[in-house]
Motif scaffolding. Structure first.
Motif, PDB file in Angstrom:
ATOM      1  N   ALA A 109       0.860  -1.182   0.000  1.00  0.00           N
ATOM      2  CA  ALA A 109       0.000   0.000   0.000  1.00  0.00           C
ATOM      3  C   ALA A 109       0.896   1.232   0.000  1.00  0.00           C
ATOM      4  CB  ALA A 109      -0.923   0.014   1.215  1.00  0.00           C
ATOM      5  N   SER A 110       0.417   2.282  -0.613  1.00  0.00           N
ATOM      6  CA  SER A 110       1.163   3.535  -0.654  1.00  0.00           C
ATOM      7  C   SER A 110       0.200   4.678  -0.388  1.00  0.00           C
ATOM      8  CB  SER A 110       1.827   3.712  -2.026  1.00  0.00           C
ATOM      9  OG  SER A 110       2.590   4.910  -2.059  1.00  0.00           O
ATOM     10  N   TRP A 111       0.494   5.460   0.642  1.00  0.00           N
ATOM     11  CA  TRP A 111      -0.281   6.660   0.928  1.00  0.00           C
ATOM     12  C   TRP A 111       0.063   7.752  -0.087  1.00  0.00           C
ATOM     13  CZ3 TRP A 111      -4.174   6.581   4.260  1.00  0.00           C
ATOM     14  CH2 TRP A 111      -4.137   5.750   5.393  1.00  0.00           C
ATOM     15  N   PHE A 112      -0.923   8.530  -0.479  1.00  0.00           N
ATOM     16  CA  PHE A 112      -0.693   9.728  -1.270  1.00  0.00           C
ATOM     17  C   PHE A 112      -2.001  10.518  -1.289  1.00  0.00           C
ATOM     18  CE2 PHE A 112      -2.897   7.092  -4.158  1.00  0.00           C
ATOM     19  CZ  PHE A 112      -3.208   7.759  -5.334  1.00  0.00           C
ATOM     20  N   ASP A 113      -1.922  11.753  -1.757  1.00  0.00           N
ATOM     21  CA  ASP A 113      -3.112  12.601  -1.853  1.00  0.00           C
ATOM     22  C   ASP A 113      -3.373  12.834  -3.329  1.00  0.00           C
ATOM     23  OD1 ASP A 113      -5.120  14.476  -1.742  1.00  0.00           O
ATOM     24  OD2 ASP A 113      -4.048  15.892  -0.470  1.00  0.00           O
ATOM     25  N   HIS A 114      -4.224  12.026  -3.925  1.00  0.00           N
ATOM     26  CA  HIS A 114      -4.321  12.007  -5.390  1.00  0.00           C
ATOM     27  C   HIS A 114      -4.863  13.304  -5.961  1.00  0.00           C
ATOM     28  CE1 HIS A 114      -8.712  11.534  -5.600  1.00  0.00           C
ATOM     29  NE2 HIS A 114      -8.587  11.632  -6.902  1.00  0.00           N
ATOM     30  N   ASP A 115      -5.739  14.006  -5.206  1.00  0.00           N
ATOM     31  CA  ASP A 115      -6.356  15.221  -5.737  1.00  0.00           C
ATOM     32  C   ASP A 115      -5.977  16.470  -4.942  1.00  0.00           C
ATOM     33  OD1 ASP A 115      -7.723  14.532  -3.465  1.00  0.00           O
ATOM     34  OD2 ASP A 115      -9.712  14.502  -4.391  1.00  0.00           O
ATOM     35  N   ASN A 116      -4.962  16.351  -4.089  1.00  0.00           N
ATOM     36  CA  ASN A 116      -4.445  17.494  -3.322  1.00  0.00           C
ATOM     37  C   ASN A 116      -5.526  18.207  -2.520  1.00  0.00           C
ATOM     38  OD1 ASN A 116      -1.717  17.248  -3.887  1.00  0.00           O
ATOM     39  ND2 ASN A 116      -1.745  18.643  -5.629  1.00  0.00           N
ATOM     40  N   ASP A 117      -6.443  17.423  -1.940  1.00  0.00           N
ATOM     41  CA  ASP A 117      -7.524  18.024  -1.134  1.00  0.00           C
ATOM     42  C   ASP A 117      -7.213  18.001   0.357  1.00  0.00           C
ATOM     43  OD1 ASP A 117      -7.782  15.330  -0.588  1.00  0.00           O
ATOM     44  OD2 ASP A 117      -9.947  15.249  -0.941  1.00  0.00           O
ATOM     45  N   ALA A 118      -5.960  17.669   0.726  1.00  0.00           N
ATOM     46  CA  ALA A 118      -5.494  17.604   2.120  1.00  0.00           C
ATOM     47  C   ALA A 118      -6.054  16.406   2.872  1.00  0.00           C
ATOM     48  CB  ALA A 118      -5.802  18.896   2.882  1.00  0.00           C
ATOM     49  N   LEU A 119      -6.581  15.423   2.156  1.00  0.00           N
ATOM     50  CA  LEU A 119      -7.008  14.152   2.747  1.00  0.00           C
ATOM     51  C   LEU A 119      -6.195  13.037   2.094  1.00  0.00           C
ATOM     52  CD1 LEU A 119     -10.892  14.587   2.835  1.00  0.00           C
ATOM     53  CD2 LEU A 119      -9.357  14.519   4.817  1.00  0.00           C
ATOM     54  N   SER A 120      -5.578  12.187   2.898  1.00  0.00           N
ATOM     55  CA  SER A 120      -4.707  11.139   2.379  1.00  0.00           C
ATOM     56  C   SER A 120      -5.532  10.010   1.776  1.00  0.00           C
ATOM     57  CB  SER A 120      -3.819  10.584   3.497  1.00  0.00           C
ATOM     58  OG  SER A 120      -2.936  11.574   3.976  1.00  0.00           O
ATOM     59  N   ASP A 121      -5.161   9.606   0.576  1.00  0.00           N
ATOM     60  CA  ASP A 121      -5.741   8.454  -0.102  1.00  0.00           C
ATOM     61  C   ASP A 121      -4.682   7.345  -0.130  1.00  0.00           C
ATOM     62  OD1 ASP A 121      -7.990  10.243  -0.879  1.00  0.00           O
ATOM     63  OD2 ASP A 121      -6.469  11.127  -2.195  1.00  0.00           O
ATOM     64  N   PHE A 122      -5.015   6.196  -0.687  1.00  0.00           N
ATOM     65  CA  PHE A 122      -3.986   5.156  -0.801  1.00  0.00           C
ATOM     66  C   PHE A 122      -4.244   4.260  -1.999  1.00  0.00           C
ATOM     67  CE2 PHE A 122      -7.108   3.121   2.054  1.00  0.00           C
ATOM     68  CZ  PHE A 122      -7.250   1.858   1.494  1.00  0.00           C
ATOM     69  N   ALA A 123      -3.158   3.677  -2.506  1.00  0.00           N
ATOM     70  CA  ALA A 123      -3.214   2.631  -3.523  1.00  0.00           C
ATOM     71  C   ALA A 123      -2.844   1.314  -2.854  1.00  0.00           C
ATOM     72  CB  ALA A 123      -2.259   2.942  -4.669  1.00  0.00           C
ATOM     73  N   LEU A 124      -3.422   0.215  -3.345  1.00  0.00           N
ATOM     74  CA  LEU A 124      -3.261  -1.103  -2.725  1.00  0.00           C
ATOM     75  C   LEU A 124      -3.119  -2.147  -3.815  1.00  0.00           C
ATOM     76  CD1 LEU A 124      -3.473  -2.887  -0.080  1.00  0.00           C
ATOM     77  CD2 LEU A 124      -5.941  -2.969  -0.532  1.00  0.00           C
ATOM     78  N   THR A 125      -2.215  -3.108  -3.601  1.00  0.00           N
ATOM     79  CA  THR A 125      -2.027  -4.187  -4.568  1.00  0.00           C
ATOM     80  C   THR A 125      -2.375  -5.533  -3.955  1.00  0.00           C
ATOM     81  OG1 THR A 125       0.300  -4.663  -4.049  1.00  0.00           O
ATOM     82  CG2 THR A 125      -0.138  -2.878  -5.613  1.00  0.00           C
ATOM     83  N   GLU A 126      -2.813  -6.439  -4.809  1.00  0.00           N
ATOM     84  CA  GLU A 126      -3.161  -7.807  -4.403  1.00  0.00           C
ATOM     85  C   GLU A 126      -2.703  -8.755  -5.504  1.00  0.00           C
ATOM     86  OE1 GLU A 126      -7.120 -10.538  -3.281  1.00  0.00           O
ATOM     87  OE2 GLU A 126      -7.346  -8.442  -3.901  1.00  0.00           O
ATOM     88  N   SER A 127      -1.932  -9.776  -5.136  1.00  0.00           N
ATOM     89  CA  SER A 127      -1.474 -10.758  -6.122  1.00  0.00           C
ATOM     90  C   SER A 127      -0.855 -11.929  -5.381  1.00  0.00           C
ATOM     91  CB  SER A 127      -0.455 -10.142  -7.090  1.00  0.00           C
ATOM     92  OG  SER A 127       0.711  -9.741  -6.404  1.00  0.00           O
ATOM     93  N   GLY A 128      -0.346 -12.895  -6.149  1.00  0.00           N
ATOM     94  CA  GLY A 128       0.370 -14.014  -5.563  1.00  0.00           C
ATOM     95  C   GLY A 128      -0.503 -15.184  -5.171  1.00  0.00           C
ATOM     96  N   TYR A 129      -1.812 -14.991  -5.227  1.00  0.00           N
ATOM     97  CA  TYR A 129      -2.736 -16.071  -4.869  1.00  0.00           C
ATOM     98  C   TYR A 129      -3.733 -16.234  -6.018  1.00  0.00           C
ATOM     99  CZ  TYR A 129      -0.376 -15.578  -0.431  1.00  0.00           C
ATOM    100  OH  TYR A 129       0.593 -15.513   0.533  1.00  0.00           O
ATOM    101  N   ASP A 130      -4.997 -16.261  -5.758  1.00  0.00           N
ATOM    102  CA  ASP A 130      -5.961 -16.523  -6.820  1.00  0.00           C
ATOM    103  C   ASP A 130      -6.525 -15.254  -7.452  1.00  0.00           C
ATOM    104  OD1 ASP A 130      -5.724 -19.264  -6.346  1.00  0.00           O
ATOM    105  OD2 ASP A 130      -7.237 -19.195  -4.753  1.00  0.00           O
TER     106      ASP A 130
END
Length: 646
Positions: A365-386
């Motif tokens: 997961a990586s925190w970031f503020d995608h739209d610069n609205d002063a609220l933190s968003d995040f990206a998340l990855t899932e793999s390695g299983y089904d």
């Protein structure tokens, strides 16, 4: 023509560029991988840092290794961020392969066979102004594999590395390291290092390791003296943050294991005296991971997501289930001051995008503020299983998170059933918003760089902190510094860190803050990671700029009563001794009376040549003056640098 404005102040210059935009900005991100020269570059694990000191984030990628067969050598590649090919566009950037000649594959044997490296974290370990690299070696369960050990490489400032002569890491056993983070646990101005290690031979538990840095590229293993022995587990990622707000960096070691009694996530509280205490039971940090939960963690990602002034975590849960309904899955751990509140209900509506809620194989997961609205968003990855999935979650005003991957434009990763592994936020083009770099868990698909196209519609400020890097001050990278940015009635709190999660991964040390519509930052408050936890405050700072904040450092006094006398063909200089410890002197000489034109001193590290005589004495041998004469200027020099030249 439809368009949008990128506003960014760079070194005091406001650049405004009108660029074509897709219809009504239908998506948030655009895949620019081929455009920047990264097409077809496989990358399993990623790290991002400014390797050559030009202010732009560079990329170190690692292709997938095969620990079982021993195919692990020379999987690391370095890509430097350089100006792009679009005329007139200051945000046009490209990446070039700089692996050859970089030294990142050098081994201790001096042979051409290469070196085993699975991940990397970066910090200025010798306080010389550039980022050095700690090289992580992981063998999974092939405990007999020995094609390299953990190691340290020093940077020359231009992106060329050499193996550190004072490094102890290659002399130690193979720890099977799965996570590393730089910190300064004792606030002595030197960067330290904490390692999380997975299983040892026989699938036995192994301790985490703590090393004290000495500011010259050498380290000492202080695990025992820090009170961290007897805490063997199966750690898969580490993180560092001042969780309790007392000015000392605490440590987190999430566990990837759940069937053995010893498998447990560990939280270390920094006692402020060089020792640590385990507090995971008191804080409930280990409540849902390790034995016998059936759940594991790939990483704890620090962030004050709710803007209340303390550090929370995002816990990347592997083998989670459900969707915001009380089931155990990746979520935020809200800091209540005494315990972690596992707020599963805050991460919701995953089922709107995820076809399988029965098992989550979450990795990063990586925190970031995608739209610069002063609220933190995040990206998340899932793999390695089904189930291979990539998600982007947006934070609402009530501090809940819902996915908007389809709207973001990045759902093509899911439509192609790609296996995402790493995801790191970075502002690759320095236009004031955070882009996303994605790596994949195989060797068949190249990394992807996605440019953020909506963050520039709001305001931002980017902050790079520079510690003094001397005794009594902060480490040069300012790792551990806490920054508060107040604008538009909101205070955001962040810390400078170097590595969080499995195998790091490193994110840029420059902190990016979205400001919404605020055009002025009311206050920037920096708590430096030095012994005194000193504070720097700036007020009424203009938005839309990248700003470097240097730790205040007191330079030496100007010398007084400079005298020059002739002695044959020599000239003898003397000046008053201010009786200040730690001073040397630099002597400038020129025929031009204007010191603005003087660049290089005639002599440096000058000391008193005649201690028996009053003041400081120094001879300029053979300097009988030319017809036009010489002009001299003497400046004092201490650990903070020269006194002002003029």
């Amino acid at each position: 023509m439809a368009g949008r404005v990128r506003r960014v102040g760079i070194l005091g210059v406001l650049a405004i560029v009108l660029l074509p935009a897709p219809a009504a900005l239908a998506t948030s991100f655009t895949n620019v991988t081929d455009q920047v020269g990264l097409g077809g570059k496989p990358g399993f694990r990623l790290s991002v840092a400014d390797i050559d000191g030009d202010g732009y984030p560079d990329i170190l990628l690692h292709r997938a290794q095969n620990e079982d067969t021993g195919d692990v050598l020379d999987k690391q590649f370095l890509f430097l961020n350089v100006p792009g090919s679009v005329p007139g566009d200051p945000f046009s950037r490209a990446y070039v392969d700089a692996t050859a000649g970089s030294g990142i594959r050098a081994n201790r044997q001096g042979t051409a066979t290469g070196r085993h490296q699975d991940g990397a974290v970066f910090a200025d370990v010798d306080n010389d102004g550039d980022l050095d690299m700690f090289s992580i070696v992981y063998v999974h369960r092939n405990y007999a594999l020995d094609k390299g050990r953990n190691d340290l490489l020093l940077n020359d400032g231009a992106g060329h590395f050499s193996l550190a002569p004072g490094s102890p890491f290659h002399l130690e056993p193979i720890w099977n390291t799965a996570g590393a983070v730089f910190l300064d646990f004792d606030n002595d101005g030197n960067v330290d290092l904490f390692l999380g290690n997975w299983y040892n031979a026989g699938d036995l538990p192994i301790e985490q390791k703590l090393y004290r840095g000495h500011g010259n590229g050498s380290f000492t293993n202080v695990t025992a003296s820090a009170g961290m022995t007897g805490a063997a587990s199966a750690i898969y990622g580490v993180a560092a943050a001042d969780w309790d707000g007392d000015g000392d960096t605490d440590l987190f070691a999430p566990c990837y294991g759940w069937t053995q009694l010893y498998a447990k996530s560990i939280q270390w509280r920094n006692n402020g005296n060089g020792t640590f205490s385990r507090v995971e039971d008191l804080t409930k940090y280990s409540q849902y991971t390790g034995f016998p939960s059936g759940k594991a963690s790939f990483g704890s990602m620090p962030r004050d997501y709710d803007n209340d002034g303390d550090v929370d975590l995002f816990e990347v849960m592997t083998h989670g289930v459900g969707d915001g309904d009380g089931s155990v899955h990746s979520t935020v751990l809200t800091n209540t001051g005494t315990v972690h509140s596992w707020d599963f209900g805050r991460v919701r509506n995953r089922g709107n995008e995820d076809p399988d809620l029965s098992h989550h194989g979450d990795h990063y997961a990586s925190w970031f503020d995608h739209d610069n609205d002063a609220l933190s968003d995040f990206a998340l990855t899932e793999s390695g299983y089904d189930n291979n999935r990539f998600y982007v979650f947006r934070q609402a005003a009530n501090h809940t998170f819902t996915p908007f991957t389809v709207e973001s434009g990045m759902n093509t990763i899911n439509e192609s059933n790609l296996p995402p592994h790493n995801v790191i936020a970075l502002d690759y083009d320095r236009d004031g918003d955070e882009d996303l770099l994605v790596g994949f868990a195989d060797d068949a698909h190249g990394i992807q760089l996605w440019r953020n196209d909506v963050g520039t519609l709001r305001r931002f400020i980017g902050l790079r902190l520079e510690g003094a890097g001397i005794p009594g001050k902060s480490n040069r990278s300012a790792i551990g510094a806490r920054v508060e940015v107040t604008a538009g009635g909101v205070t955001q709190t962040r810390e400078v860190d170097a590595g969080s999660g499995h195998m790091g991964p490193q994110a840029p040390l420059t902190l990016s803050f979205g400001l919404g519509t605020a055009t002025v930052v009311d206050r920037i408050r920096v708590r430096w990671p030095n012994a005194g936890r000193t504070i720097t405050e700036l007020v009424n700072v203009a938005a839309d700029q990248f700003l470097t904040i240097a730790e205040p450092c007191e330079r030496g006094p100007d010398p007084g009563n400079l005298r020059v006398t002739r002695a044959g063909l020599d000239l003898d200089l003397s000046w008053d001794d201010p009786a200040v410890a730690g001073l040397t002197w630099a002597v400038y000489r020129d025929a031009n009376p204007d010191p603005h034109a003087w660049v290089t001193p005639l002599a440096e590290r000058v000391s008193d040549q005649d201690p028996a005589a009053p003041g400081i004495q120094w001879r300029d041998a053979g300097a009988a003056p030319p017809p036009q004469g010489w002009f001299y200027l003497v400046v004092s020099v201490n650990a903070c640098g020269e006194s002002p030249l003029y």
